[in-house]
Design a protein around this motif. Structure first.
Motif, PDB file in Angstrom:
ATOM      1  N   UNK A  63      -9.238  10.020 -16.626  1.00 21.52           N
ATOM      2  CA  UNK A  63      -7.908  10.174 -17.203  1.00 21.52           C
ATOM      3  C   UNK A  63      -7.217   8.817 -17.157  1.00 21.52           C
ATOM      4  N   UNK A  64      -6.939   8.272 -18.309  1.00 20.72           N
ATOM      5  CA  UNK A  64      -6.317   6.945 -18.388  1.00 20.72           C
ATOM      6  C   UNK A  64      -4.823   7.126 -18.647  1.00 20.72           C
ATOM      7  N   UNK A  65      -4.011   6.570 -17.768  1.00 25.41           N
ATOM      8  CA  UNK A  65      -2.563   6.686 -17.912  1.00 25.41           C
ATOM      9  C   UNK A  65      -1.963   5.302 -18.117  1.00 25.41           C
ATOM     10  N   UNK A  66      -0.810   5.274 -18.774  1.00 28.07           N
ATOM     11  CA  UNK A  66      -0.174   3.989 -19.070  1.00 28.07           C
ATOM     12  C   UNK A  66       1.327   4.095 -18.869  1.00 28.07           C
ATOM     13  N   UNK A  67       1.915   3.014 -18.367  1.00 28.33           N
ATOM     14  CA  UNK A  67       3.356   2.965 -18.167  1.00 28.33           C
ATOM     15  C   UNK A  67       4.012   2.522 -19.472  1.00 28.33           C
ATOM     16  N   UNK A  68       4.784   3.433 -20.068  1.00 31.83           N
ATOM     17  CA  UNK A  68       5.452   3.163 -21.344  1.00 31.83           C
ATOM     18  C   UNK A  68       6.945   3.426 -21.170  1.00 31.83           C
ATOM     19  N   UNK A  69       7.740   2.415 -21.445  1.00 34.12           N
ATOM     20  CA  UNK A  69       9.199   2.533 -21.265  1.00 34.12           C
ATOM     21  C   UNK A  69       9.552   3.048 -19.873  1.00 34.12           C
ATOM     22  N   UNK A  70       8.842   2.494 -18.903  1.00 29.28           N
ATOM     23  CA  UNK A  70       9.078   2.804 -17.488  1.00 29.28           C
ATOM     24  C   UNK A  70       8.694   4.227 -17.098  1.00 29.28           C
ATOM     25  N   UNK A  71       7.919   4.909 -17.958  1.00 30.69           N
ATOM     26  CA  UNK A  71       7.427   6.247 -17.629  1.00 30.69           C
ATOM     27  C   UNK A  71       5.910   6.284 -17.802  1.00 30.69           C
ATOM     28  N   UNK A  72       5.237   6.972 -16.864  1.00 33.14           N
ATOM     29  CA  UNK A  72       3.784   7.080 -16.943  1.00 33.14           C
ATOM     30  C   UNK A  72       3.395   8.235 -17.861  1.00 33.14           C
ATOM     31  N   UNK A  73       2.489   7.924 -18.797  1.00 32.75           N
ATOM     32  CA  UNK A  73       2.029   8.931 -19.743  1.00 32.75           C
ATOM     33  C   UNK A  73       0.505   8.892 -19.859  1.00 32.75           C
ATOM     34  N   UNK A  74      -0.067  10.037 -20.206  1.00 35.27           N
ATOM     35  CA  UNK A  74      -1.513  10.095 -20.423  1.00 35.27           C
ATOM     36  C   UNK A  74      -1.822   9.401 -21.747  1.00 35.27           C
ATOM     37  N   UNK A 117       0.347  -1.366 -14.746  1.00 33.82           N
ATOM     38  CA  UNK A 117       0.749  -0.876 -16.056  1.00 33.82           C
ATOM     39  C   UNK A 117      -0.245   0.150 -16.596  1.00 33.82           C
ATOM     40  N   UNK A 118      -1.465   0.085 -16.052  1.00 35.87           N
ATOM     41  CA  UNK A 118      -2.530   1.017 -16.426  1.00 35.87           C
ATOM     42  C   UNK A 118      -3.090   1.637 -15.147  1.00 35.87           C
ATOM     43  N   UNK A 119      -3.366   2.930 -15.196  1.00 36.47           N
ATOM     44  CA  UNK A 119      -3.995   3.604 -14.061  1.00 36.47           C
ATOM     45  C   UNK A 119      -5.115   4.503 -14.561  1.00 36.47           C
ATOM     46  N   UNK A 163       0.834  -1.205   0.000  1.00 33.16           N
ATOM     47  CA  UNK A 163       0.000   0.000   0.000  1.00 33.16           C
ATOM     48  C   UNK A 163       0.866   1.252   0.000  1.00 33.16           C
ATOM     49  N   UNK A 164       1.943   1.227   0.810  1.00 37.00           N
ATOM     50  CA  UNK A 164       2.843   2.373   0.852  1.00 37.00           C
ATOM     51  C   UNK A 164       3.519   2.580  -0.495  1.00 37.00           C
ATOM     52  N   UNK A 165       3.872   1.459  -1.149  1.00 32.25           N
ATOM     53  CA  UNK A 165       4.477   1.535  -2.474  1.00 32.25           C
ATOM     54  C   UNK A 165       3.506   2.177  -3.464  1.00 32.25           C
ATOM     55  N   UNK A 166       2.227   1.799  -3.398  1.00 32.09           N
ATOM     56  CA  UNK A 166       1.207   2.369  -4.278  1.00 32.09           C
ATOM     57  C   UNK A 166       1.067   3.864  -4.054  1.00 32.09           C
ATOM     58  N   UNK A 167       1.134   4.279  -2.804  1.00 31.41           N
ATOM     59  CA  UNK A 167       1.002   5.698  -2.462  1.00 31.41           C
ATOM     60  C   UNK A 167       2.166   6.492  -3.037  1.00 31.41           C
ATOM     61  N   UNK A 168       3.375   5.961  -2.934  1.00 31.57           N
ATOM     62  CA  UNK A 168       4.556   6.640  -3.462  1.00 31.57           C
ATOM     63  C   UNK A 168       4.497   6.721  -4.985  1.00 31.57           C
ATOM     64  N   UNK A 169       4.046   5.634  -5.609  1.00 31.50           N
ATOM     65  CA  UNK A 169       3.900   5.631  -7.070  1.00 31.50           C
ATOM     66  C   UNK A 169       2.887   6.691  -7.485  1.00 31.50           C
ATOM     67  N   UNK A 170       1.782   6.755  -6.763  1.00 29.35           N
ATOM     68  CA  UNK A 170       0.729   7.721  -7.071  1.00 29.35           C
ATOM     69  C   UNK A 170       1.244   9.148  -6.954  1.00 29.35           C
ATOM     70  N   UNK A 171       1.960   9.454  -5.882  1.00 30.99           N
ATOM     71  CA  UNK A 171       2.501  10.808  -5.680  1.00 30.99           C
ATOM     72  C   UNK A 171       3.432  11.187  -6.816  1.00 30.99           C
ATOM     73  N   UNK A 172       4.278  10.246  -7.213  1.00 29.91           N
ATOM     74  CA  UNK A 172       5.230  10.514  -8.290  1.00 29.91           C
ATOM     75  C   UNK A 172       4.503  10.788  -9.605  1.00 29.91           C
ATOM     76  N   UNK A 173       3.463   9.999  -9.877  1.00 31.95           N
ATOM     77  CA  UNK A 173       2.699  10.178 -11.115  1.00 31.95           C
ATOM     78  C   UNK A 173       1.995  11.530 -11.122  1.00 31.95           C
ATOM     79  N   UNK A 174       1.329  11.860 -10.018  1.00 25.72           N
ATOM     80  CA  UNK A 174       0.614  13.136  -9.929  1.00 25.72           C
ATOM     81  C   UNK A 174       1.577  14.299 -10.121  1.00 25.72           C
ATOM     82  N   UNK A 175       2.732  14.236  -9.468  1.00 26.36           N
ATOM     83  CA  UNK A 175       3.725  15.308  -9.600  1.00 26.36           C
ATOM     84  C   UNK A 175       4.197  15.467 -11.038  1.00 26.36           C
ATOM     85  N   UNK A 176       4.430  14.346 -11.714  1.00 19.91           N
ATOM     86  CA  UNK A 176       4.963  14.388 -13.078  1.00 19.91           C
ATOM     87  C   UNK A 176       3.915  14.803 -14.107  1.00 19.91           C
TER      88      UNK A 176
END
Length: 228
Positions: free
Chosen positions: A208-219, A188-190, A22-35
């Protein structure tokens, strides 16, 4: 006794692993939102100088019995020329838009979650039900030098009618709020919800559908879900 200790150890281990996930998910989410924050705002916002400005309607001419017989085209032509000129000036206006941003990355409502769930079904993907449900906060400090937008937390604006102009519009360019991200099991999808409020009774909601492409999250895609 020994069996109980083993069972207890297994339970604790699962709890720790679940907590770490869960903590890992939260950190991933924060990073995605920031980016993706500025890109998401740019994708869902409307410029109220244009969006809430409408062309004039011609005056209708009626006969003595109240039947419509035409329109006053002379005055209308003058007004529409002025509107078009003003519209061009509004489009060229490069002054920054100020948005009020909800501090919390909120938990999706029941209606929003059903929309997200339905979208995952169309993708034939399973939702990661272990994702962290804690509401976190968007850090606006890192976006203070953005060239196109200015951001303030909604809580920084005056409460109640003080946030409105005399015509009922906001004293800022609109409100923005984002939900927590719901991931698929493989992360891989959010999908998250984005909301733009242009007036107290005017707004638009998006998935808003986002996808992990080449290790980077993109809209990947943005779909409108509601409008008022």
């Amino acid at each position: 006794m020994r069996k109980l200790k083993i069972i207890f150890t297994i339970i604790i281990s699962f709890a720790i692993l679940s907590c770490e996930k869960r903590n890992s998910s939260l950190e991933i989410e924060k990073e995605i939102i920031n980016n993706l924050f500025v890109e998401m705002v740019d994708s869902i916002h409307k410029d109220p100088r244009i969006y809430l400005t409408f062309p004039p309607n011609p005056d209708i001419i009626y006969d003595q019995k109240g039947n419509k017989i035409g329109v006053d085209s002379t005055e209308y032509k003058i007004e529409i020329i002025k509107y078009n000129n003003d519209e061009e000036l509004r489009k060229k206006d490069t002054s920054k838009l100020l948005f009020g941003v909800s501090e919390k990355i909120y938990r999706p409502s029941e209606y929003e979650y059903k929309s997200i769930e339905s979208y995952f079904k169309t993708l034939k993907l399973q939702i990661d039900t272990t994702s962290n449900s804690t509401e976190s906060k968007i850090d606006l400090e890192q976006f203070k030098n953005n060239k196109k937008f200015r951001f303030k937390y909604l809580s920084e604006f005056p409460i109640g009618a003080n946030i409105l102009n005399n015509d009922g519009t906001f004293k800022f360019s609109g409100g923005i709020a984002f939900s927590k991200i719901i991931f698929d099991e493989r992360k891989q999808i959010g999908i998250l919800c984005g909301n733009y409020l242009c007036e107290p009774r005017c707004g638009i909601g998006y998935l808003i559908i986002i996808k992990k492409i080449n290790n980077k999250w993109k809209i990947k895609k943005i779909e409108r879900t509601w409008q008022s």
